[in-house]
Design a protein around this motif. Structure first.
Motif, mmCIF file in Angstrom:
data_model
loop_
_atom_site.group_PDB
_atom_site.id
_atom_site.type_symbol
_atom_site.label_atom_id
_atom_site.label_comp_id
_atom_site.label_asym_id
_atom_site.label_seq_id
_atom_site.Cartn_x
_atom_site.Cartn_y
_atom_site.Cartn_z
ATOM 1 N N GLN A 168 6.042 9.601 -4.244
ATOM 2 C CA GLN A 168 4.833 10.316 -4.647
ATOM 3 C C GLN A 168 4.870 10.493 -6.153
ATOM 4 O OE1 GLN A 168 4.999 13.834 -2.199
ATOM 5 N NE2 GLN A 168 3.645 12.913 -0.683
ATOM 6 N N THR A 169 3.699 10.543 -6.774
ATOM 7 C CA THR A 169 3.596 10.687 -8.223
ATOM 8 C C THR A 169 4.370 11.911 -8.691
ATOM 9 O OG1 THR A 169 1.419 9.659 -8.156
ATOM 10 C CG2 THR A 169 1.976 10.893 -10.146
ATOM 11 N N GLY A 170 5.235 11.709 -9.680
ATOM 12 C CA GLY A 170 5.996 12.803 -10.264
ATOM 13 C C GLY A 170 7.225 13.216 -9.475
ATOM 14 N N LYS A 171 7.533 12.550 -8.381
ATOM 15 C CA LYS A 171 8.687 12.913 -7.562
ATOM 16 C C LYS A 171 9.730 11.802 -7.618
ATOM 17 C CE LYS A 171 6.459 16.239 -4.901
ATOM 18 N NZ LYS A 171 6.256 16.878 -3.673
ATOM 19 N N VAL A 172 10.989 12.195 -7.663
ATOM 20 C CA VAL A 172 12.085 11.236 -7.740
ATOM 21 C C VAL A 172 12.495 10.764 -6.354
ATOM 22 C CG1 VAL A 172 14.487 10.894 -8.447
ATOM 23 C CG2 VAL A 172 12.919 12.193 -9.896
ATOM 24 N N SER A 173 12.583 11.678 -5.403
ATOM 25 C CA SER A 173 13.013 11.290 -4.056
ATOM 26 C C SER A 173 11.865 10.576 -3.338
ATOM 27 C CB SER A 173 13.453 12.513 -3.252
ATOM 28 O OG SER A 173 12.379 13.413 -3.128
ATOM 29 N N GLY A 174 12.236 9.639 -2.488
ATOM 30 C CA GLY A 174 11.233 8.853 -1.780
ATOM 31 C C GLY A 174 10.559 9.605 -0.662
ATOM 32 N N VAL A 175 9.461 9.044 -0.194
ATOM 33 C CA VAL A 175 8.757 9.586 0.958
ATOM 34 C C VAL A 175 9.672 9.437 2.159
ATOM 35 C CG1 VAL A 175 6.745 9.286 2.444
ATOM 36 C CG2 VAL A 175 6.507 9.011 -0.028
ATOM 37 N N VAL A 176 9.973 10.558 2.827
ATOM 38 C CA VAL A 176 10.945 10.550 3.919
ATOM 39 C C VAL A 176 10.463 9.698 5.089
ATOM 40 C CG1 VAL A 176 12.158 11.978 5.606
ATOM 41 C CG2 VAL A 176 11.909 12.765 3.254
ATOM 42 N N LYS A 177 9.204 9.870 5.470
ATOM 43 C CA LYS A 177 8.642 9.085 6.563
ATOM 44 C C LYS A 177 7.293 8.557 6.109
ATOM 45 C CE LYS A 177 7.674 9.183 11.482
ATOM 46 N NZ LYS A 177 7.556 10.038 12.670
ATOM 47 N N LEU A 178 7.204 7.268 5.958
ATOM 48 C CA LEU A 178 5.991 6.619 5.486
ATOM 49 C C LEU A 178 5.046 6.429 6.668
ATOM 50 C CD1 LEU A 178 4.652 5.473 2.984
ATOM 51 C CD2 LEU A 178 5.801 3.309 3.434
ATOM 52 N N GLU A 179 4.093 7.339 6.787
ATOM 53 C CA GLU A 179 3.137 7.311 7.893
ATOM 54 C C GLU A 179 2.232 6.094 7.789
ATOM 55 O OE1 GLU A 179 3.202 9.448 10.393
ATOM 56 O OE2 GLU A 179 4.696 10.766 9.501
ATOM 57 N N GLY A 180 1.778 5.615 8.921
ATOM 58 C CA GLY A 180 0.797 4.550 8.962
ATOM 59 C C GLY A 180 1.364 3.146 9.024
ATOM 60 N N ILE A 181 2.645 2.968 8.771
ATOM 61 C CA ILE A 181 3.274 1.652 8.914
ATOM 62 C C ILE A 181 3.863 1.600 10.326
ATOM 63 C CG2 ILE A 181 5.053 0.062 8.097
ATOM 64 C CD1 ILE A 181 2.939 0.521 5.970
ATOM 65 N N THR A 182 3.475 0.598 11.108
ATOM 66 C CA THR A 182 3.955 0.516 12.488
ATOM 67 C C THR A 182 4.919 -0.642 12.726
ATOM 68 O OG1 THR A 182 2.019 -0.789 13.138
ATOM 69 C CG2 THR A 182 1.866 1.615 13.382
ATOM 70 N N ASP A 183 4.722 -1.747 11.972
ATOM 71 C CA ASP A 183 5.568 -2.919 12.177
ATOM 72 C C ASP A 183 5.829 -3.603 10.841
ATOM 73 O OD1 ASP A 183 5.510 -3.299 15.285
ATOM 74 O OD2 ASP A 183 3.421 -2.948 14.705
ATOM 75 N N VAL A 184 7.021 -4.182 10.737
ATOM 76 C CA VAL A 184 7.408 -4.947 9.554
ATOM 77 C C VAL A 184 7.855 -6.318 10.051
ATOM 78 C CG1 VAL A 184 8.990 -5.087 7.594
ATOM 79 C CG2 VAL A 184 8.132 -2.855 8.358
ATOM 80 N N GLY A 185 7.359 -7.354 9.381
ATOM 81 C CA GLY A 185 7.697 -8.702 9.813
ATOM 82 C C GLY A 185 8.113 -9.579 8.652
ATOM 83 N N PHE A 186 8.648 -10.720 9.012
ATOM 84 C CA PHE A 186 9.023 -11.707 8.015
ATOM 85 C C PHE A 186 8.577 -13.061 8.525
ATOM 86 C CE2 PHE A 186 11.768 -14.425 5.432
ATOM 87 C CZ PHE A 186 11.593 -13.818 4.193
ATOM 88 N N ARG A 187 8.005 -13.869 7.630
ATOM 89 C CA ARG A 187 7.450 -15.168 8.008
ATOM 90 C C ARG A 187 7.879 -16.233 7.015
ATOM 91 N NH1 ARG A 187 2.944 -17.186 10.987
ATOM 92 N NH2 ARG A 187 2.067 -19.063 10.041
ATOM 93 N N ILE A 188 8.203 -17.409 7.553
ATOM 94 C CA ILE A 188 8.526 -18.563 6.735
ATOM 95 C C ILE A 188 7.555 -19.672 7.121
ATOM 96 C CG2 ILE A 188 10.259 -20.296 6.119
ATOM 97 C CD1 ILE A 188 12.403 -18.271 7.011
ATOM 98 N N GLU A 189 6.942 -20.287 6.104
ATOM 99 C CA GLU A 189 6.054 -21.416 6.323
ATOM 100 C C GLU A 189 6.569 -22.619 5.558
ATOM 101 O OE1 GLU A 189 2.090 -20.346 5.179
ATOM 102 O OE2 GLU A 189 1.868 -18.917 6.818
ATOM 103 N N LYS A 190 6.527 -23.774 6.189
ATOM 104 C CA LYS A 190 6.919 -24.994 5.490
ATOM 105 C C LYS A 190 5.764 -25.459 4.617
ATOM 106 C CE LYS A 190 5.783 -27.874 9.438
ATOM 107 N NZ LYS A 190 6.286 -28.722 10.465
ATOM 108 N N ILE A 191 6.114 -26.074 3.512
ATOM 109 C CA ILE A 191 5.118 -26.639 2.617
ATOM 110 C C ILE A 191 4.991 -28.110 2.977
ATOM 111 C CG2 ILE A 191 4.544 -27.184 0.234
ATOM 112 C CD1 ILE A 191 6.149 -24.717 -0.587
ATOM 113 N N GLU A 192 3.799 -28.526 3.283
ATOM 114 C CA GLU A 192 3.586 -29.913 3.719
ATOM 115 C C GLU A 192 3.274 -30.815 2.557
ATOM 116 O OE1 GLU A 192 1.648 -30.472 7.296
ATOM 117 O OE2 GLU A 192 2.500 -28.682 8.158
#
Length: 160
Positions: free
Chosen positions: A136-160
């Motif tokens: 949060q603006t002006g705060k050093v410590s991070g947001v303890v629980k980031l609301e609204g994020i439900t899933d995190v993914g990773f994707r790899i695509e080949k370049i043709e």
């Protein structure tokens, strides 16, 4: 199943599979109803062709509970030689009016965020570790629980 319905089933299945010819790896992990600042989402990457180039993406699924315009991430890529590349990344997640960016018809949006482009891999095992780093603006410590994020993914695509 009749011949007509079998043919229709085959066409639909073929269309779904062929639409994503670039995909090499695509995996999501749920973080529940909010992403804890101490929670690291990790992915073990498959063996990749060392002669080809790939584009890498971070996929974020969020909803209207996400309270920020931007998202900050720390991504570690562990290489086969045990070296780790660390990147601190910032992504825009909302329009100036506050509406979420991303694809989706409901309040849930999918965001395909560019991580690295035209990457060549060496042989061996790679691991990806993703951690949220929102403050949060002006705060050093991070947001303890980031609301609204439900899933995190990773994707790899080949370049043709």
């Amino acid at each position: 199943m009749s011949l007509k319905s079998s043919f229709l089933y085959y066409l639909v299945l073929n269309a779904l599979i062929s639409c994503d010819k670039k995909r090499v790896f695509d995996e999501y992990k749920t973080v529940g109803n909010g992403w804890n600042k101490d929670s690291i989402v990790s992915f073990d990457l498959p063996a990749l062709d060392i002669k080809k180039q790939y584009n890498l993406f971070i996929n974020i699924r969020d909803n209207n509970d996400y309270p920020f315009n931007n998202l900050f991430l720390i991504v570690n890529m562990e290489q086969p030689d045990k070296r780790t590349i660390v990147d601190t990344l910032e992504y825009q997640m909302a329009n100036p009016d506050g509406s979420l960016l991303g694809d989706g018809f409901t309040d849930v949006k999918d965001n395909k965020l560019v991580y690295k482009e035209r990457i060549k891999f060496t042989s061996g095992t790679y691991k990806i570790h993703i951690k949220e780093a929102v403050r949060q603006t002006g705060k050093v410590s991070g947001v303890v629980k980031l609301e609204g994020i439900t899933d995190v993914g990773f994707r790899i695509e080949k370049i043709e």
